[in-house]
Write a protein that holds these residues in place. Structure first.
Motif, PDB file in Angstrom:
ATOM      1  N   LEU A 118       0.821  -1.223   0.000  1.00  0.00           N
ATOM      2  CA  LEU A 118       0.000   0.000   0.000  1.00  0.00           C
ATOM      3  C   LEU A 118       0.848   1.263   0.000  1.00  0.00           C
ATOM      4  O   LEU A 118       0.500   2.245  -0.650  1.00  0.00           O
ATOM      5  CB  LEU A 118      -0.955   0.000   1.200  1.00  0.00           C
ATOM      6  CG  LEU A 118      -2.082  -1.024   1.113  1.00  0.00           C
ATOM      7  CD1 LEU A 118      -2.943  -0.963   2.371  1.00  0.00           C
ATOM      8  CD2 LEU A 118      -2.936  -0.791  -0.120  1.00  0.00           C
ATOM      9  N   GLY A 119       1.964   1.265   0.718  1.00  0.00           N
ATOM     10  CA  GLY A 119       2.865   2.418   0.684  1.00  0.00           C
ATOM     11  C   GLY A 119       3.412   2.646  -0.705  1.00  0.00           C
ATOM     12  O   GLY A 119       3.546   3.781  -1.169  1.00  0.00           O
ATOM     13  N   GLY A 120       3.711   1.571  -1.387  1.00  0.00           N
ATOM     14  CA  GLY A 120       4.173   1.662  -2.765  1.00  0.00           C
ATOM     15  C   GLY A 120       3.085   2.172  -3.693  1.00  0.00           C
ATOM     16  O   GLY A 120       3.367   2.890  -4.654  1.00  0.00           O
ATOM     17  N   LEU A 121       1.844   1.829  -3.400  1.00  0.00           N
ATOM     18  CA  LEU A 121       0.729   2.291  -4.228  1.00  0.00           C
ATOM     19  C   LEU A 121       0.595   3.810  -4.181  1.00  0.00           C
ATOM     20  O   LEU A 121       0.357   4.454  -5.205  1.00  0.00           O
ATOM     21  CB  LEU A 121      -0.574   1.626  -3.785  1.00  0.00           C
ATOM     22  CG  LEU A 121      -1.832   1.991  -4.561  1.00  0.00           C
ATOM     23  CD1 LEU A 121      -1.697   1.579  -6.022  1.00  0.00           C
ATOM     24  CD2 LEU A 121      -3.049   1.347  -3.933  1.00  0.00           C
ATOM     25  N   MET A 122       0.788   4.381  -3.022  1.00  0.00           N
ATOM     26  CA  MET A 122       0.698   5.847  -2.900  1.00  0.00           C
ATOM     27  C   MET A 122       1.808   6.532  -3.699  1.00  0.00           C
ATOM     28  O   MET A 122       1.564   7.516  -4.396  1.00  0.00           O
ATOM     29  CB  MET A 122       0.783   6.268  -1.427  1.00  0.00           C
ATOM     30  CG  MET A 122      -0.316   5.735  -0.571  1.00  0.00           C
ATOM     31  SD  MET A 122      -1.918   6.249  -1.205  1.00  0.00           S
ATOM     32  CE  MET A 122      -2.984   5.191  -0.288  1.00  0.00           C
TER      33      MET A 122
END
Length: 118
Positions: A98-102
């Motif tokens: 999820l951090g990578g998605l942002m």
């Protein structure tokens, strides 16, 4: 009797060596590597998706492909022996998703705006 005691201690020592022993500092270092790799690949993937002009669902599918390739690369870097370096497979496959998605969305929209709008 000494022989019997020796064989019992040998058995205990062999059982002790069968259990994996993890160093907390090494596990933390490995998790940092995963986080940095996913963040870096998210940024590169976002810029690439923006330059290629992906919009909507196509961009998110591209993100899933990038994260899948990153997971395979990390597993290959670990020599396909993930339990030797991590507690579970979930850490190498899902952590930082999820951090990578942002980061991906940020750089995706930024690159798309620069190349296709301005």
């Amino acid at each position: 009797m000494a022989g019997h005691g020796d064989s019992g201690s040998d058995k205990k020592s062999s059982e002790a060596t069968d259990l994996p022993i993890f160093n907390a500092e090494n596990l933390q270092s490995n998790m940092k590597v995963i986080y940095y790799c996913r963040t870096f690949m998210s940024i590169i993937g976002g810029v690439t998706a923006g330059i290629l002009g992906f919009t909507g669902l196509t961009g998110f599918i591209f993100y899933l492909i990038i994260m899948g390739a990153t997971s395979v690369g990390l597993i290959a870097k670990a020599g396909f022996s993930v339990p030797s370096y991590f507690d579970s497979w979930n850490q190498i496959v899902l952590d930082g998703f999820l951090g990578g998605l942002m980061s991906f969305v940020l750089f995706w929209t930024f690159a798309y705006d620069i190349v296709h709008i301005f």
